[in-house]
Design a protein around this motif. Structure first.
Motif, PDB file in Angstrom:
ATOM      1  N   GLU A  39       4.760 -90.090   5.225  1.00  0.00           N
ATOM      2  CA  GLU A  39       5.505 -89.317   4.235  1.00  0.00           C
ATOM      3  C   GLU A  39       6.623 -88.555   4.919  1.00  0.00           C
ATOM      4  OE1 GLU A  39       2.748 -86.831   2.112  1.00  0.00           O
ATOM      5  OE2 GLU A  39       1.862 -88.543   1.076  1.00  0.00           O
ATOM      6  N   ASN A  40       7.515 -88.000   4.121  1.00  0.00           N
ATOM      7  CA  ASN A  40       8.569 -87.156   4.670  1.00  0.00           C
ATOM      8  C   ASN A  40       7.943 -85.937   5.325  1.00  0.00           C
ATOM      9  OD1 ASN A  40      10.676 -88.816   3.830  1.00  0.00           O
ATOM     10  ND2 ASN A  40      10.786 -87.827   1.844  1.00  0.00           N
ATOM     11  N   SER A  41       8.492 -85.555   6.466  1.00  0.00           N
ATOM     12  CA  SER A  41       7.985 -84.414   7.205  1.00  0.00           C
ATOM     13  C   SER A  41       8.709 -83.147   6.769  1.00  0.00           C
ATOM     14  CB  SER A  41       8.205 -84.629   8.704  1.00  0.00           C
ATOM     15  OG  SER A  41       7.823 -83.483   9.431  1.00  0.00           O
ATOM     16  N   LYS A  42       8.028 -82.032   6.884  1.00  0.00           N
ATOM     17  CA  LYS A  42       8.687 -80.762   6.594  1.00  0.00           C
ATOM     18  C   LYS A  42       9.427 -80.242   7.820  1.00  0.00           C
ATOM     19  CE  LYS A  42       4.304 -78.336   7.158  1.00  0.00           C
ATOM     20  NZ  LYS A  42       3.333 -77.461   6.524  1.00  0.00           N
ATOM     21  N   GLU A  44      12.140 -81.151  11.131  1.00  0.00           N
ATOM     22  CA  GLU A  44      13.340 -81.967  11.352  1.00  0.00           C
ATOM     23  C   GLU A  44      13.298 -82.784  12.630  1.00  0.00           C
ATOM     24  OE1 GLU A  44      15.887 -82.392   9.208  1.00  0.00           O
ATOM     25  OE2 GLU A  44      14.730 -81.179   7.798  1.00  0.00           O
ATOM     26  N   LYS A  45      12.161 -82.825  13.310  1.00  0.00           N
ATOM     27  CA  LYS A  45      12.056 -83.575  14.563  1.00  0.00           C
ATOM     28  C   LYS A  45      11.975 -85.078  14.299  1.00  0.00           C
ATOM     29  CE  LYS A  45       9.731 -80.329  17.584  1.00  0.00           C
ATOM     30  NZ  LYS A  45       8.514 -80.097  18.352  1.00  0.00           N
ATOM     31  N   GLY A  46      12.310 -85.852  15.321  1.00  0.00           N
ATOM     32  CA  GLY A  46      12.119 -87.296  15.271  1.00  0.00           C
ATOM     33  C   GLY A  46      12.878 -87.968  14.146  1.00  0.00           C
ATOM     34  N   ASN A  47      12.153 -88.794  13.393  1.00  0.00           N
ATOM     35  CA  ASN A  47      12.784 -89.553  12.317  1.00  0.00           C
ATOM     36  C   ASN A  47      12.605 -88.896  10.945  1.00  0.00           C
ATOM     37  OD1 ASN A  47      10.094 -90.035  11.831  1.00  0.00           O
ATOM     38  ND2 ASN A  47      10.239 -92.261  11.875  1.00  0.00           N
ATOM     39  N   GLY A  48      12.100 -87.671  10.917  1.00  0.00           N
ATOM     40  CA  GLY A  48      11.921 -86.960   9.653  1.00  0.00           C
ATOM     41  C   GLY A  48      10.700 -87.412   8.873  1.00  0.00           C
ATOM     42  N   LYS A  49       9.813 -88.165   9.513  1.00  0.00           N
ATOM     43  CA  LYS A  49       8.607 -88.675   8.861  1.00  0.00           C
ATOM     44  C   LYS A  49       7.367 -88.107   9.546  1.00  0.00           C
ATOM     45  CE  LYS A  49      10.778 -91.593   6.146  1.00  0.00           C
ATOM     46  NZ  LYS A  49      10.802 -91.411   4.724  1.00  0.00           N
ATOM     47  N   CYS A  50       6.266 -88.123   8.812  1.00  0.00           N
ATOM     48  CA  CYS A  50       4.984 -87.669   9.353  1.00  0.00           C
ATOM     49  C   CYS A  50       3.936 -88.740   9.073  1.00  0.00           C
ATOM     50  CB  CYS A  50       4.571 -86.347   8.706  1.00  0.00           C
ATOM     51  SG  CYS A  50       3.014 -85.697   9.359  1.00  0.00           S
ATOM     52  N   LEU A  51       3.166 -89.094  10.085  1.00  0.00           N
ATOM     53  CA  LEU A  51       2.089 -90.061   9.962  1.00  0.00           C
ATOM     54  C   LEU A  51       0.782 -89.305   9.764  1.00  0.00           C
ATOM     55  CD1 LEU A  51       0.833 -92.920  10.284  1.00  0.00           C
ATOM     56  CD2 LEU A  51       0.858 -92.519  12.765  1.00  0.00           C
ATOM     57  N   TYR A  52       0.085 -89.627   8.690  1.00  0.00           N
ATOM     58  CA  TYR A  52      -1.238 -89.077   8.412  1.00  0.00           C
ATOM     59  C   TYR A  52      -2.225 -90.205   8.680  1.00  0.00           C
ATOM     60  CZ  TYR A  52       1.323 -85.564   5.691  1.00  0.00           C
ATOM     61  OH  TYR A  52       2.185 -84.572   5.291  1.00  0.00           O
ATOM     62  N   ILE A  53      -3.201 -89.965   9.543  1.00  0.00           N
ATOM     63  CA  ILE A  53      -4.183 -90.991   9.891  1.00  0.00           C
ATOM     64  C   ILE A  53      -5.578 -90.488   9.529  1.00  0.00           C
ATOM     65  CG2 ILE A  53      -5.012 -92.558  11.662  1.00  0.00           C
ATOM     66  CD1 ILE A  53      -2.634 -91.700  13.411  1.00  0.00           C
ATOM     67  N   GLN A  54      -6.285 -91.274   8.713  1.00  0.00           N
ATOM     68  CA  GLN A  54      -7.688 -90.990   8.409  1.00  0.00           C
ATOM     69  C   GLN A  54      -8.511 -91.670   9.491  1.00  0.00           C
ATOM     70  OE1 GLN A  54      -9.528 -89.524   5.312  1.00  0.00           O
ATOM     71  NE2 GLN A  54     -10.766 -89.398   7.156  1.00  0.00           N
ATOM     72  N   ILE A  55      -9.246 -90.873  10.260  1.00  0.00           N
ATOM     73  CA  ILE A  55     -10.029 -91.433  11.365  1.00  0.00           C
ATOM     74  C   ILE A  55     -11.489 -90.993  11.261  1.00  0.00           C
ATOM     75  CG2 ILE A  55      -8.038 -91.459  12.916  1.00  0.00           C
ATOM     76  CD1 ILE A  55      -9.421 -89.056  14.405  1.00  0.00           C
ATOM     77  N   ALA A  56     -12.319 -91.677  12.032  1.00  0.00           N
ATOM     78  CA  ALA A  56     -13.688 -91.240  12.271  1.00  0.00           C
ATOM     79  C   ALA A  56     -13.829 -91.117  13.785  1.00  0.00           C
ATOM     80  CB  ALA A  56     -14.689 -92.239  11.723  1.00  0.00           C
TER      81      ALA A  56
END
Length: 99
Positions: A39-42, A44-56
């Motif tokens: 999703e879009n990140s809040k 301004e670093k990098g590419n402006g995106k944020c990766l959310y990973i569901q892990i165990a």
């Protein structure tokens, strides 16, 4: 009077489960990646995106947030029918990578 539950409307996005965990706490550990979203990140670093990973990890569900472009590029190449998968996240040359 109509009841909302009779409409059969479900949320379009699913919520991830578990507490947030910093990526540094799972580096070099075996984890299971169950799902992800970008999703879009809040920030301004990098590419402006944020990766959310569901892990165990250690049989506990957790959520990892990261702006790592390399992890985003790598996880998008995994077919959805290949989830969940086991991996280790490492940091090599200041970049995170799945192994």
């Amino acid at each position: 009077m109509n009841s909302f539950k009779d409409f059969g409307i479900k949320p379009m996005t699913k919520a991830f489960e578990g507490d947030k965990i910093k990526i540094d706490r799972i580096l070099n550990k075996n984890i299971i990646v169950e799902d992800f979203k970008i999703e879009n990140s809040k920030y301004e670093k990098g590419n402006g995106k944020c990766l959310y990973i569901q892990i165990a990890v250690d049989n506990n569900k957790r959520i990892v947030f990261t702006g790592s472009i390399s992890l985003m590029e790598m996880i998008q190449q995994v077919d959805k029918d290949k989830f969940p998968f086991q991996t280790v996240i490492i940091k090599e040359n200041e970049r995170f990578q799945f192994t």
